[in-house]
Motif scaffolding. Structure first.
Motif, PDB file in Angstrom:
ATOM      1  N   UNK A 127      27.015  39.123  44.477  1.00 28.58           N
ATOM      2  CA  UNK A 127      28.021  38.353  45.204  1.00 28.58           C
ATOM      3  C   UNK A 127      27.338  37.461  46.237  1.00 28.58           C
ATOM      4  N   UNK A 128      27.992  36.363  46.577  1.00 29.94           N
ATOM      5  CA  UNK A 128      27.448  35.415  47.548  1.00 29.94           C
ATOM      6  C   UNK A 128      27.395  36.032  48.944  1.00 29.94           C
ATOM      7  N   UNK A 129      26.522  35.478  49.787  1.00 28.04           N
ATOM      8  CA  UNK A 129      26.400  35.870  51.191  1.00 28.04           C
ATOM      9  C   UNK A 129      26.167  37.386  51.291  1.00 28.04           C
ATOM     10  N   UNK A 130      26.838  38.045  52.239  1.00 28.02           N
ATOM     11  CA  UNK A 130      26.778  39.505  52.364  1.00 28.02           C
ATOM     12  C   UNK A 130      28.072  40.134  51.852  1.00 28.02           C
ATOM     13  N   UNK A 131      28.676  39.508  50.858  1.00 26.48           N
ATOM     14  CA  UNK A 131      30.018  39.908  50.443  1.00 26.48           C
ATOM     15  C   UNK A 131      30.075  41.250  49.735  1.00 26.48           C
ATOM     16  N   UNK A 132      28.981  41.707  49.186  1.00 27.14           N
ATOM     17  CA  UNK A 132      29.009  43.046  48.595  1.00 27.14           C
ATOM     18  C   UNK A 132      29.151  44.100  49.693  1.00 27.14           C
TER      19      UNK A 132
END
Length: 230
Positions: A127-132
């Protein structure tokens, strides 16, 4: 000379959860850099005159066409790692939305497409950024909310059966509950659910009583979590 105040931009990210056969999350596929083409949690920048709550409600509607004011939203946390966004220092307020029977979401804003995924599959995806991390925290927030509040009814239609409510708990918590014990407990908690006087056969078998959400918001510690499924 006054010290310069470092520029930190603010965003709101909204983890949208629903219960079908599994606990599912709505993700968007980014249509612009950074992380173009990757799956992400819907979100965007806070605009002048908004607070973060208003940004979350607006982004929920803009990126998915879902009415943010009509759904249950809870704050998950504030994420401030200075390296979380390659465009600069961006702090994000993350929210979790719990919704029933979602309509087909339509992408907007920076989203090129939308996609419902089982939560477990999404957590194993890039997932993008720290989205996980945010998704993991949002799911745990939803599980705790079922422990402490009447948030489970937010996953149900306006009128629901006790069996449908039980399936919400089982799906979000990831384990089985005894049907008889669950029925006794939830129907004895004053103000949790209210009988409508109507019945339905949509669960199959004999007609089942239909209930609606009561006025109560917080629960006593009366519904123990089951053992989590492997």
């Amino acid at each position: 000379m006054r010290d310069l105040i470092p520029l930190v931009q603010l965003t709101a990210d909204v983890v949208i959860l629903t219960v079908r056969q599994e606990l599912e999350v709505l993700l968007v596929r980014r249509g612009k850099p950074p992380f173009e083409g990757m799956l992400a949690i819907p979100g965007g920048y806070m605009e002048p005159g908004e607070n973060l709550w208003q940004t979350a409600v607006r982004e929920l509607q803009e990126e998915t066409s879902l009415d943010g004011m009509a759904h249950h939203l809870e704050l998950v946390g504030i994420y401030t790692d200075p390296d979380r966004d390659p465009r600069g220092q961006v702090a994000s307020g993350a929210w979790v939305a719990m919704i029933p029977d979602p309509p087909v979401a339509r992408p907007g804003g920076d989203a090129a497409a939308t996609q419902w995924l089982p939560v477990e599959q999404a957590l194993e995806s890039a997932l993008a950024f720290d989205h996980r991390v945010i998704l993991h925290d949002a799911v745990e927030r939803a599980r705790r909310s079922l422990d402490q509040s009447t948030a489970a009814v937010s996953f149900c239609r306006k009128e629901f059966t006790v069996s449908e409510l039980r399936r919400v708990y089982e799906t979000v918590w990831g384990g089985k509950l005894d049907p008889g014990n669950f029925h006794r407990k939830v129907t004895r908690i004053e103000g949790f659910i209210e009988r409508t006087g109507r019945t339905t056969t949509r669960d199959g078998g004999r007609p089942a009583a239909l209930y609606t959400a009561g006025a109560r918001k917080w629960l006593p510690p009366s519904i123990p979590r089951p053992e989590m499924s492997a």
